[in-house]
Motif scaffolding. Sequence first.
Motif, PDB file in Angstrom:
ATOM      1  N   UNK A 249     112.528  91.062 146.786  1.00  0.00           N
ATOM      2  CA  UNK A 249     113.432  90.252 145.961  1.00  0.00           C
ATOM      3  C   UNK A 249     113.447  88.799 146.418  1.00  0.00           C
ATOM      4  N   UNK A 250     113.557  88.570 147.715  1.00  0.00           N
ATOM      5  CA  UNK A 250     113.651  87.195 148.216  1.00  0.00           C
ATOM      6  C   UNK A 250     112.297  86.485 148.179  1.00  0.00           C
ATOM      7  N   UNK A 251     111.213  87.235 148.287  1.00  0.00           N
ATOM      8  CA  UNK A 251     109.890  86.613 148.122  1.00  0.00           C
ATOM      9  C   UNK A 251     109.724  86.105 146.694  1.00  0.00           C
ATOM     10  N   UNK A 252     110.150  86.928 145.728  1.00  0.00           N
ATOM     11  CA  UNK A 252     110.103  86.493 144.326  1.00  0.00           C
ATOM     12  C   UNK A 252     111.026  85.308 144.090  1.00  0.00           C
ATOM     13  N   UNK A 253     112.195  85.337 144.726  1.00  0.00           N
ATOM     14  CA  UNK A 253     113.148  84.228 144.589  1.00  0.00           C
ATOM     15  C   UNK A 253     112.563  82.942 145.169  1.00  0.00           C
ATOM     16  N   UNK A 254     111.867  83.049 146.293  1.00  0.00           N
ATOM     17  CA  UNK A 254     111.234  81.870 146.899  1.00  0.00           C
ATOM     18  C   UNK A 254     110.150  81.304 145.997  1.00  0.00           C
ATOM     19  N   UNK A 255     109.404  82.175 145.333  1.00  0.00           N
ATOM     20  CA  UNK A 255     108.346  81.711 144.424  1.00  0.00           C
ATOM     21  C   UNK A 255     108.924  80.996 143.206  1.00  0.00           C
ATOM     22  N   UNK A 256     110.105  81.420 142.742  1.00  0.00           N
ATOM     23  CA  UNK A 256     110.712  80.820 141.557  1.00  0.00           C
ATOM     24  C   UNK A 256     111.557  79.589 141.889  1.00  0.00           C
ATOM     25  N   UNK A 257     111.989  79.441 143.123  1.00  0.00           N
ATOM     26  CA  UNK A 257     112.779  78.268 143.535  1.00  0.00           C
ATOM     27  C   UNK A 257     112.026  77.545 144.654  1.00  0.00           C
ATOM     28  N   UNK A 258     112.562  77.583 145.847  1.00  0.00           N
ATOM     29  CA  UNK A 258     111.879  77.054 147.030  1.00  0.00           C
ATOM     30  C   UNK A 258     112.111  78.025 148.187  1.00  0.00           C
ATOM     31  N   UNK A 259     111.270  77.922 149.198  1.00  0.00           N
ATOM     32  CA  UNK A 259     111.392  78.815 150.348  1.00  0.00           C
ATOM     33  C   UNK A 259     112.709  78.594 151.105  1.00  0.00           C
ATOM     34  N   UNK A 260     113.164  77.339 151.318  1.00  0.00           N
ATOM     35  CA  UNK A 260     114.459  77.174 151.989  1.00  0.00           C
ATOM     36  C   UNK A 260     115.602  77.885 151.274  1.00  0.00           C
ATOM     37  N   UNK A 261     115.601  77.915 149.938  1.00  0.00           N
ATOM     38  CA  UNK A 261     116.647  78.633 149.211  1.00  0.00           C
ATOM     39  C   UNK A 261     116.640  80.117 149.570  1.00  0.00           C
ATOM     40  N   UNK A 262     115.456  80.679 149.763  1.00  0.00           N
ATOM     41  CA  UNK A 262     115.364  82.091 150.143  1.00  0.00           C
ATOM     42  C   UNK A 262     115.911  82.311 151.551  1.00  0.00           C
ATOM     43  N   UNK A 263     115.663  81.352 152.466  1.00  0.00           N
ATOM     44  CA  UNK A 263     116.258  81.417 153.806  1.00  0.00           C
ATOM     45  C   UNK A 263     117.774  81.518 153.698  1.00  0.00           C
ATOM     46  N   UNK A 264     118.361  80.619 152.916  1.00  0.00           N
ATOM     47  CA  UNK A 264     119.818  80.563 152.823  1.00  0.00           C
ATOM     48  C   UNK A 264     120.384  81.772 152.079  1.00  0.00           C
ATOM     49  N   UNK A 265     119.630  82.295 151.119  1.00  0.00           N
ATOM     50  CA  UNK A 265     120.073  83.502 150.419  1.00  0.00           C
ATOM     51  C   UNK A 265     120.092  84.695 151.361  1.00  0.00           C
ATOM     52  N   UNK A 266     119.066  84.809 152.208  1.00  0.00           N
ATOM     53  CA  UNK A 266     119.044  85.895 153.182  1.00  0.00           C
ATOM     54  C   UNK A 266     120.219  85.774 154.154  1.00  0.00           C
ATOM     55  N   UNK A 267     120.476  84.550 154.621  1.00  0.00           N
ATOM     56  CA  UNK A 267     121.611  84.345 155.530  1.00  0.00           C
ATOM     57  C   UNK A 267     122.925  84.712 154.856  1.00  0.00           C
ATOM     58  N   UNK A 268     123.060  84.391 153.555  1.00  0.00           N
ATOM     59  CA  UNK A 268     124.288  84.720 152.828  1.00  0.00           C
ATOM     60  C   UNK A 268     124.462  86.232 152.699  1.00  0.00           C
ATOM     61  N   UNK A 269     123.376  86.941 152.398  1.00  0.00           N
ATOM     62  CA  UNK A 269     123.445  88.404 152.261  1.00  0.00           C
ATOM     63  C   UNK A 269     123.809  89.042 153.599  1.00  0.00           C
ATOM     64  N   UNK A 270     123.114  88.655 154.657  1.00  0.00           N
ATOM     65  CA  UNK A 270     123.401  89.240 155.962  1.00  0.00           C
ATOM     66  C   UNK A 270     124.787  88.851 156.462  1.00  0.00           C
ATOM     67  N   UNK A 271     125.193  87.620 156.172  1.00  0.00           N
ATOM     68  CA  UNK A 271     126.522  87.186 156.574  1.00  0.00           C
ATOM     69  C   UNK A 271     127.619  87.971 155.878  1.00  0.00           C
TER      70      UNK A 271
END
Length: 427
Positions: free
Chosen positions: A376-398
């Motif tokens: 899911x986050x790999x696809x999200x990074x491809x559609x937006x930017x890789x830093x956004x995927x970093x922050x999305x992962x941090x939000x989910x884990x947080x």
Amino acid sequence: MPLDNAATDSAVTTDTEAVQRSRRAERLLVPATFITTAGDSFQLTAATVLVFRAGHTTLSVGWLFIAVSIPQVVFSLAFGRLADKMDRRMLSVAADLISALSAFALPVWLWLHGPATLGSYLANFLLAVTAALFMPASNALVKERVLDSRLDRFNSHFEMATNAGMLLASSLAGFLTVAFGATPLLVFNAGTFIASAVLTFLIGPKPTSAAVGSESDDADARDDDAAHVPPAGPPVKRLAMLYANWNIGLLVANTLLAAVILHTFHKGPWLIGVSDALAGVGFLVGAACYPWISKRVKGLRLAVSGMAGMLVLFCLQPLNYIVLMVCIPIAGFFFAQGRISARTLLMRASPQERVGRIFGGTNAAGLAAGITANLALSAYADHTTVPYAFWALAAVQGAILLGVYLSLVKPMSVLERPAEVLEPTPV
């Protein structure tokens, strides 16, 4: 009074023997872990080289990693239940010996001029199946043989051995493959499983429980056990979720780290190697410091603060490659504190008769969630930017961390509260 003194001496002798057995198990299990981890890393690196040279596609390598991950998701829980019903030491030895045969089958297949890609897929699939058996069986063996009071120290040494094995193998595997080819590494891996089986076997059979002498002793033992068991029982499922949260992040972070270095920073693979080395050094330092820190910070607080600190640093890493190299060893330090603490909390809370299925189920759930999040986050990074995927992962884990922590505060405070000692009432 003489009877009391005899009982006291007997209890001291029993405690001393238990400590000696625990230390023997620790001395054997830690090097077995180091050897096996290094061998696995050699195996995966060599198989990756073979598959890529045969297929010349990244997708062929991707399928290799899928073949390694799926069996652990499918079989870990069932094998965990098996580990709770059988002799855990012999089950671990059997898993090592089957792994040795599976690992050695690949170089034999290559010597017979079999297709390298097919042989690599099959051998690594079989190794992944036996790893799904070994993981719950070995964790159940640790719970069975290592005293709860020594789990902090043991788990820090265990994690150090695991990561040191991976670091050593990762740094040497590429050079050794170029110098000697992939086949010697595959043979070496088979030897590491045999060495691990020997070390595990040398732990010895499970000691039999001493017979209880009298009804009064039975009553005293039951009263003593009741004083140490919290009324509501340990929150195993929530502690398992806390531990599984680390597996989710670990799987996704490796993918995102490679993407941000190659795509966002436009740097070469050398930076991936440097980043892995820095993270490994930070983790090893953190694991070495863990026994000292765990004596001063309570387990749940250390597990939560370790992940929170790591997530903050994780959010900073995609800003700049210099920031990445500064943050990643500190993040590795926090990772060690949180992961080892979460593992220790779960192991202490797990009943000995159910620890196999608990760790097997936790491993399966963490891997399944990690694979899903990775896609899911790999696809999200491809559609937006890789830093956004970093922050999305941090939000989910947080969010997972916050929810689990709030649900654990009250039951864990009850567990950590010292038992009330009732003074005898004068007659």
